[in-house]
Motif scaffolding. Structure first.
Motif, PDB file in Angstrom:
ATOM      1  N   LEU A 236      10.445  -1.859   6.507  1.00 42.23           N
ATOM      2  CA  LEU A 236      10.368  -3.314   6.694  1.00 42.23           C
ATOM      3  C   LEU A 236      11.556  -3.814   7.520  1.00 42.23           C
ATOM      4  N   GLN A 237      12.721  -3.265   7.252  1.00 42.60           N
ATOM      5  CA  GLN A 237      13.894  -3.641   8.039  1.00 42.60           C
ATOM      6  C   GLN A 237      13.741  -3.207   9.495  1.00 42.60           C
ATOM      7  N   GLN A 238      13.126  -2.045   9.706  1.00 38.85           N
ATOM      8  CA  GLN A 238      12.894  -1.582  11.072  1.00 38.85           C
ATOM      9  C   GLN A 238      11.966  -2.537  11.803  1.00 38.85           C
ATOM     10  N   LEU A 239      10.887  -2.967  11.142  1.00 35.60           N
ATOM     11  CA  LEU A 239       9.979  -3.927  11.770  1.00 35.60           C
ATOM     12  C   LEU A 239      10.713  -5.207  12.147  1.00 35.60           C
ATOM     13  N   LYS A 240      11.547  -5.708  11.206  1.00 33.61           N
ATOM     14  CA  LYS A 240      12.288  -6.931  11.479  1.00 33.61           C
ATOM     15  C   LYS A 240      13.260  -6.737  12.628  1.00 33.61           C
ATOM     16  N   GLY A 241      13.858  -5.546  12.707  1.00 37.13           N
ATOM     17  CA  GLY A 241      14.815  -5.300  13.762  1.00 37.13           C
ATOM     18  C   GLY A 241      14.173  -5.129  15.127  1.00 37.13           C
ATOM     19  N   GLU A 242      13.027  -4.444  15.173  1.00 36.59           N
ATOM     20  CA  GLU A 242      12.362  -4.204  16.456  1.00 36.59           C
ATOM     21  C   GLU A 242      11.699  -5.456  17.000  1.00 36.59           C
ATOM     22  N   VAL A 243      11.108  -6.246  16.130  1.00 37.24           N
ATOM     23  CA  VAL A 243      10.460  -7.496  16.537  1.00 37.24           C
ATOM     24  C   VAL A 243      10.851  -8.551  15.507  1.00 37.24           C
ATOM     25  N   GLY A 244      11.706  -9.466  15.883  1.00 41.24           N
ATOM     26  CA  GLY A 244      12.173 -10.485  14.950  1.00 41.24           C
ATOM     27  C   GLY A 244      11.111 -11.524  14.643  1.00 41.24           C
ATOM     28  N   GLY A 245      11.511 -12.525  13.852  1.00 42.19           N
ATOM     29  CA  GLY A 245      10.601 -13.597  13.506  1.00 42.19           C
ATOM     30  C   GLY A 245       9.891 -13.347  12.201  1.00 42.19           C
ATOM     31  N   PRO A 246       9.059 -14.288  11.782  1.00 42.77           N
ATOM     32  CA  PRO A 246       8.323 -14.142  10.517  1.00 42.77           C
ATOM     33  C   PRO A 246       7.230 -13.081  10.622  1.00 42.77           C
ATOM     34  N   TRP A 247       6.926 -12.489   9.467  1.00 43.35           N
ATOM     35  CA  TRP A 247       5.923 -11.436   9.396  1.00 43.35           C
ATOM     36  C   TRP A 247       4.980 -11.695   8.228  1.00 43.35           C
ATOM     37  N   THR A 248       3.746 -11.214   8.365  1.00 42.63           N
ATOM     38  CA  THR A 248       2.814 -11.083   7.245  1.00 42.63           C
ATOM     39  C   THR A 248       2.497  -9.606   7.105  1.00 42.63           C
ATOM     40  N   ILE A 249       2.879  -9.019   5.970  1.00 41.04           N
ATOM     41  CA  ILE A 249       2.651  -7.608   5.719  1.00 41.04           C
ATOM     42  C   ILE A 249       1.389  -7.465   4.873  1.00 41.04           C
ATOM     43  N   VAL A 250       0.460  -6.618   5.325  1.00 37.51           N
ATOM     44  CA  VAL A 250      -0.750  -6.333   4.561  1.00 37.51           C
ATOM     45  C   VAL A 250      -0.750  -4.840   4.250  1.00 37.51           C
ATOM     46  N   TRP A 251      -0.738  -4.515   2.951  1.00 33.72           N
ATOM     47  CA  TRP A 251      -0.717  -3.112   2.550  1.00 33.72           C
ATOM     48  C   TRP A 251      -1.590  -2.895   1.327  1.00 33.72           C
ATOM     49  N   ASP A 252      -1.730  -1.627   0.917  1.00 36.58           N
ATOM     50  CA  ASP A 252      -2.566  -1.337  -0.246  1.00 36.58           C
ATOM     51  C   ASP A 252      -1.788  -1.630  -1.526  1.00 36.58           C
ATOM     52  N   ARG A 253      -2.398  -1.352  -2.664  1.00 35.32           N
ATOM     53  CA  ARG A 253      -1.820  -1.742  -3.947  1.00 35.32           C
ATOM     54  C   ARG A 253      -1.049  -0.605  -4.604  1.00 35.32           C
ATOM     55  N   ASN A 254      -0.490   0.263  -3.787  1.00 35.46           N
ATOM     56  CA  ASN A 254       0.361   1.342  -4.281  1.00 35.46           C
ATOM     57  C   ASN A 254       1.575   0.758  -5.005  1.00 35.46           C
ATOM     58  N   GLN A 255       2.012   1.435  -6.053  1.00 32.43           N
ATOM     59  CA  GLN A 255       3.123   0.922  -6.850  1.00 32.43           C
ATOM     60  C   GLN A 255       4.415   0.792  -6.059  1.00 32.43           C
ATOM     61  N   ILE A 256       4.620   1.647  -5.048  1.00 30.47           N
ATOM     62  CA  ILE A 256       5.846   1.524  -4.248  1.00 30.47           C
ATOM     63  C   ILE A 256       5.839   0.259  -3.413  1.00 30.47           C
ATOM     64  N   HIS A 257       4.673  -0.378  -3.266  1.00 27.65           N
ATOM     65  CA  HIS A 257       4.594  -1.642  -2.560  1.00 27.65           C
ATOM     66  C   HIS A 257       4.721  -2.827  -3.504  1.00 27.65           C
ATOM     67  N   SER A 258       3.891  -2.834  -4.532  1.00 23.13           N
ATOM     68  CA  SER A 258       3.758  -4.041  -5.351  1.00 23.13           C
ATOM     69  C   SER A 258       4.711  -4.109  -6.535  1.00 23.13           C
ATOM     70  N   LYS A 259       5.228  -2.954  -7.014  1.00 25.63           N
ATOM     71  CA  LYS A 259       6.008  -2.957  -8.244  1.00 25.63           C
ATOM     72  C   LYS A 259       7.432  -2.456  -8.092  1.00 25.63           C
ATOM     73  N   ALA A 260       7.775  -1.911  -6.959  1.00 24.12           N
ATOM     74  CA  ALA A 260       9.137  -1.394  -6.776  1.00 24.12           C
ATOM     75  C   ALA A 260      10.142  -2.544  -6.795  1.00 24.12           C
ATOM     76  N   ARG A 261      11.175  -2.422  -7.618  1.00 21.83           N
ATOM     77  CA  ARG A 261      12.143  -3.509  -7.745  1.00 21.83           C
ATOM     78  C   ARG A 261      12.895  -3.767  -6.449  1.00 21.83           C
ATOM     79  N   VAL A 262      13.227  -2.681  -5.745  1.00 24.66           N
ATOM     80  CA  VAL A 262      13.999  -2.858  -4.522  1.00 24.66           C
ATOM     81  C   VAL A 262      13.173  -3.586  -3.460  1.00 24.66           C
ATOM     82  N   VAL A 263      11.862  -3.361  -3.455  1.00 27.45           N
ATOM     83  CA  VAL A 263      10.992  -4.058  -2.507  1.00 27.45           C
ATOM     84  C   VAL A 263      10.904  -5.531  -2.883  1.00 27.45           C
ATOM     85  N   LYS A 264      10.716  -5.821  -4.175  1.00 28.13           N
ATOM     86  CA  LYS A 264      10.653  -7.218  -4.617  1.00 28.13           C
ATOM     87  C   LYS A 264      11.949  -7.949  -4.287  1.00 28.13           C
TER      88      LYS A 264
END
Length: 344
Positions: A236-264
């Motif tokens: 996510l930081q790489q995306l922000k660094g390569e192309v700045g501005g606001p983003w909408t991220i669409v991903w699956d419901r894997n726990q590393i996406h929706s439940k990881a504390r560091v991501v939240k």
């Protein structure tokens, strides 16, 4: 016994024999060269006096056991699906169809002949089935495509945000083996490593709803590393660094996406990044799945690298080349049935 050849070829052969005899060749010599009896040659000379006397009749062959009137009935039975005829799934094989024909029509066909009937007379083709999760709610998927995806596009357009359709996958040192060509009975051997080393990769097909630009961003992890919340944040930081501005991220419901504390925690610090989710158990709605399919089963199939470093270089080069093909990336989006534009 009727010699081999079409009716046209047989007629040409007869006329040539008569012409040779009329030109002065001895009938016995002509008959021996053509492999016929002198009596046949004499009969041809008599028939040649009539306009169409040497015309050969087409070979009728054996009487067909299968009539055109039976094809609609067979097709109707096939459309019922194999489960309706006591098989465990809906897939039709030539052996199953041969059994079906024997049951309902009393005709015993070899499976290879059944294949010809299906292809030539019913227009069927050999296809690889697509896996579909039993847990998938098809109605929910259709609702997501019809309602949620247009909302995601509209809100991203209003926020002047880019959309990232994100997913993760892996590439094994052991090759993904696909069919190839070889002489019959000489199965080729692919010399490869038996190690289970791998490289995990994260990628995202990106879309600018305002400029209608499609792109690809990706990140390779270290050798044999797995994805955790920290690696998701790095991408996510790489995306922000390569192309700045606001983003909408669409991903699956894997726990590393929706439940990881560091991501939240990272998302809480970046309110300009909005997160949406694909429908549950519906990977086909993610265009990024096509990136992996095109890469693994297309470009890098049968690849047998000597080590992980060589595998890494191939993966990097292939994904870098894919970045330069926006039309192909657009086709991945369309294949997932997510439209690029809002309906006016």
């Amino acid at each position: 016994m009727r010699p081999e050849g079409s009716a046209e070829e047989l007629e040409k052969r007869r006329r040539r024999a008569v012409q040779l005899v009329d030109a002065g060749e001895r009938p016995g010599v002509v008959a021996r060269i053509l492999g016929v009896t002198p009596s046949s040659l004499s009969r041809w000379r008599r028939l040649a006096r009539c306009p169409d006397g040497l015309a050969a009749k087409p070979a009728l062959g054996p009487k067909p056991r299968w009539s055109d009137e039976q094809l609609p009935a067979l097709e109707a039975l096939l459309k019922q699906g194999a489960v309706a005829h006591d098989w465990t799934n809906h897939l039709w094989t030539t052996k199953r169809v041969a059994v079906l024909i024997r049951r309902h029509f009393g005709i015993d066909y070899h499976p290879e002949h059944v294949r010809k009937v299906l292809k030539r007379r019913l227009g069927w083709t050999s296809q690889k089935p697509q896996k579909h999760a039993r847990e998938c709610n098809d109605k929910e998927v259709e609702r997501w495509i019809a309602d949620d995806w247009p909302r995601i596009l509209r809100q991203a357009f209003q926020r002047r945000a880019r959309i990232a359709l994100l997913d993760e996958s892996g590439f094994m040192l052991s090759p993904t083996v696909r069919r190839t060509l070889a002489p019959r009975g000489q199965t080729p051997r692919l010399v490869c490593s038996d190690r289970h080393d791998r490289i995990r990769v994260s990628s995202a097909i990106t879309l600018s709803p305002r400029a209608l630009r499609v792109g690809l961003h990706f990140m390779l992890l270290g050798d044999n590393e797995n994805f955790h919340g920290e690696e998701v944040v790095l991408f996510l930081q790489q995306l922000k660094g390569e192309v700045g501005g606001p983003w909408t991220i669409v991903w699956d419901r894997n726990q590393i996406h929706s439940k990881a504390r560091v991501v939240k925690a990272w998302l809480a610090r970046h309110p300009e990044v909005v997160v949406e989710e694909f429908p549950a158990h519906a990977p086909d709605t993610s265009p990024d799945e096509e990136v992996w399919s095109w890469t693994k089963y297309g470009k890098l199939c049968n690849l047998a690298p000597a080590d992980v470093a060589e595998l890494r270089q191939h993966v990097w080069d292939t994904l870098t080349a894919l970045k330069q093909q926006p039309q192909l990336l657009t086709s991945f989006i369309l294949h997932a049935r997510v439209p690029l534009l809002l309906e006016r």
